[in-house]
Design an enzyme around this catalytic site. Structure first.
Site: not given
Length: 284
Positions: A192, A207
């Protein structure tokens, strides 16, 4: 092979004492995009300590980490993080979460399913404080490439799609830096934040955390259907159907029924690509 289902299921539960206070709750809410507009009384319930309440999905990060991580380290599991995807999440609330608390969590592997191309780990967590049970959590974790070991396939978890037009549709923008802020609540997976790690995992760029979309959706349901009353939430489940990237927009469609709300969540900029599905909030 990295997963020994029998050993993982036979492992002793892992217990941990966790603590949190208003700062942890406020950081979590800000990581979900709370506080816009900053002076809105409805948003101050998520951001101002003098009027703070706790969104039930905070249970997924209470204590500064993911509640199921202890079980993920059980004997019999030797997993590369680049092969792991969060498949689904369910929380059952036994009572409203306090703004400040101390609890004991107990986590274990509840099931290991063989889906052919992947294994699915069902990781269960119970949390209780001095006054009794607080919440029960269940995470479904897909481990790519680890299926085909001859185990049971497990139950089908998909729901029939909702029918008719949604009762409510809202959109929630995801800020460019939102994943970087959300991860400070304890989900440190480099998927992330680190572009190189994301590419190794098969994504063009980092993401957003699935559990961030999960929390954003619950907040939208609470604010739109439940009059902002977090204590009305009894349980909340979803299946993670696809990824969403920071900078995109969530479209959250809601179908309200007696005692429950169905939701479907998509990414606006990618022609409503699925993000969350089989999403149900039960409430009083």
């Amino acid at each position: 092979m990295p997963i020994d289902a029998a050993e993982a299921l036979a492992a002793e539960p892992v217990s941990e004492t966790i603590r949190w206070d208003h700062k942890d709750v406020q950081l979590y809410h800000l990581g979900l995009g709370a506080g816009v507009p900053a002076t809105d009384p409805a948003e101050l319930r998520y951001t101002l300590e003098s009027s703070l309440h706790v969104l039930p999905s905070f249970a997924t990060v209470a204590g500064g980490g993911l509640g199921f991580v202890g079980a993920l380290g059980a004997p019999g599991l030797d997993i590369d993080l680049t092969d792991v995807l969060h498949g689904g999440q369910h929380i059952e609330l036994h009572r409203p979460l306090p703004v400040k608390g101390e609890a004991v969590t107990t986590s274990q592997v509840g099931a290991v399913w063989d889906k052919g191309k992947a294994a699915v780990l069902v990781l269960r967590t119970e949390a209780a404080d001095a006054d009794g049970p607080l919440w029960t959590g269940e995470a479904q974790i897909f481990v790519r490439g680890e299926g085909g070991f001859g185990g049971e396939r497990g139950p089908a978890a998909r729901l029939d799609p909702p029918t008719g037009a949604p009762d409510h549709t809202v959109e929630r923008a995801i800020r460019e830096e939102q994943a970087l802020l959300y991860r400070l609540s304890g989900d440190w997976n480099p998927l992330h934040a680190d572009p190189e790690f994301a590419r190794l995992a098969g994504f063009e760029r980092p993401i957003l955390h699935g559990l961030c979309s999960y929390g954003m959706t619950l907040k939208a349901v609470v604010d739109t259907v439940l009059g902002g009353e977090v204590a009305r939430v009894r349980s909340y489940r979803t299946r993670f159907a696809g990824v969403v990237f920071p900078g995109e927009t969530l479209r959250i469609r809601m179908w309200a029924a007696e005692g429950s709300v169905r939701a479907e969540v998509t990414a606006v900029e990618r022609e409503d690509a699925p993000v969350l599905t089989d999403t149900v909030v039960t409430h009083s």
